[in-house]
Design a protein around this motif. Structure first.
Motif, mmCIF file in Angstrom:
data_model
loop_
_atom_site.group_PDB
_atom_site.id
_atom_site.type_symbol
_atom_site.label_atom_id
_atom_site.label_comp_id
_atom_site.label_asym_id
_atom_site.label_seq_id
_atom_site.Cartn_x
_atom_site.Cartn_y
_atom_site.Cartn_z
ATOM 1 N N VAL A 50 -6.929 1.156 15.670
ATOM 2 C CA VAL A 50 -6.323 0.267 14.680
ATOM 3 C C VAL A 50 -7.341 0.002 13.575
ATOM 4 N N LEU A 51 -6.940 0.259 12.345
ATOM 5 C CA LEU A 51 -7.829 0.032 11.208
ATOM 6 C C LEU A 51 -7.932 -1.465 10.908
ATOM 7 N N LYS A 52 -9.146 -1.916 10.626
ATOM 8 C CA LYS A 52 -9.338 -3.323 10.297
ATOM 9 C C LYS A 52 -8.577 -3.677 9.015
ATOM 10 N N PRO A 53 -7.881 -4.800 8.998
ATOM 11 C CA PRO A 53 -7.075 -5.171 7.824
ATOM 12 C C PRO A 53 -7.879 -5.244 6.533
ATOM 13 N N GLU A 54 -9.134 -5.624 6.622
ATOM 14 C CA GLU A 54 -9.916 -5.781 5.396
ATOM 15 C C GLU A 54 -10.210 -4.450 4.706
ATOM 16 N N ILE A 55 -9.988 -3.345 5.400
ATOM 17 C CA ILE A 55 -10.249 -2.043 4.797
ATOM 18 C C ILE A 55 -9.212 -1.733 3.720
ATOM 19 N N TYR A 56 -7.977 -2.147 3.943
ATOM 20 C CA TYR A 56 -6.954 -1.937 2.921
ATOM 21 C C TYR A 56 -6.613 -3.300 2.317
ATOM 22 N N GLN A 57 -6.693 -3.389 1.014
ATOM 23 C CA GLN A 57 -6.579 -4.675 0.341
ATOM 24 C C GLN A 57 -5.171 -4.958 -0.193
ATOM 25 N N HIS A 58 -4.447 -3.944 -0.559
ATOM 26 C CA HIS A 58 -3.137 -4.160 -1.167
ATOM 27 C C HIS A 58 -2.061 -3.405 -0.394
ATOM 28 N N ALA A 59 -0.933 -4.044 -0.162
ATOM 29 C CA ALA A 59 0.143 -3.439 0.611
ATOM 30 C C ALA A 59 0.618 -2.118 0.006
ATOM 31 N N ASP A 60 0.624 -2.016 -1.299
ATOM 32 C CA ASP A 60 1.126 -0.810 -1.945
ATOM 33 C C ASP A 60 0.265 0.417 -1.640
#
Length: 204
Positions: free
Chosen positions: A188-198
């Motif tokens: 599972v990738l850490k949420p902070e790695i991707y900043q924007h839902a798009d």
């Protein structure tokens, strides 16, 4: 000789693993399950003298298909397709453009599509219709992962590796912005790695 302040190979490699919040399927678990799927395919197509055509959609499923092919004890022809799927945000619309078509003729052949992950299933639905129009003797799907999502196209997968939660996962061919495909496990990738839902739309 390493310059002062330059990270070593091991130090650089560890930064990739540090982006993972949790390992869902370890390397040995994946290897065992792929071997089991390969054995099942071997049994199911044992009477097919010409063997099967194994197809993957680039790029995510390439690693899974390569490992799977080596566990199938039958003649195997490997082929690839590349597609571009259009949609908004994180969801595919199922509108597909074929960027690379098959090199093989599959009419009258037994075909197994090796898929890395079944998520919405819209793109795979289109591809299966496209492949079926080429009149193969049979057409089945082997997916390593099937996500537990509410809105998923009804696809009959003869071979399923694992049911997995609806999380942002990477590794073993699955990517985020073309990174993490080379991880030997699925995590599972850490949420902070991707900043924007798009930005999620380009990940799988």
């Amino acid at each position: 000789m390493r310059e002062k302040g330059e990270a070593s190979y091991d130090e650089k490699a560890r930064t990739v693993h540090n982006d993972i919040a949790e390992v869902l399927f370890a390397e040995d678990v994946l290897a065992q399950r792929v071997e089991e799927i390969g054995a099942a395919i071997t049994r199911d197509y044992a009477d097919v003298e010409e063997g099967i055509v194994l197809i993957s959609v680039l790029r995510g499923a390439a690693i899974f298909m390569a490992d799977l092919a080596r566990k199938i004890e039958l003649p195997v022809e490997m082929d690839y397709m590349a597609v571009s799927s259009y949609g908004s945000g994180a969801k595919s619309s199922g509108v597909v453009r074929i960027l690379k078509d098959l090199s093989s003729q599959i009419e009258g052949r037994h075909v197994v599509v090796a898929e890395d992950i079944l998520d919405s299933g819209l793109t795979l639905t289109y591809l299966l219709k496209n492949l079926a129009s080429r009149r193969p003797a049979s057409l089945e799907v082997a997916t390593l992962l099937r996500k537990k999502t509410l809105a998923q196209a009804k696809i009959d997968c003869k071979y399923v590796g694992f049911e997995c939660p609806d999380l942002f996962i990477v590794g073993y061919g699955l990517d985020y912005a073309e990174r993490y495909r080379n991880l030997p496990y699925i995590g599972v990738l850490k949420p902070e790695i991707y900043q924007h839902a798009d930005s999620i739309a380009s990940a799988h």
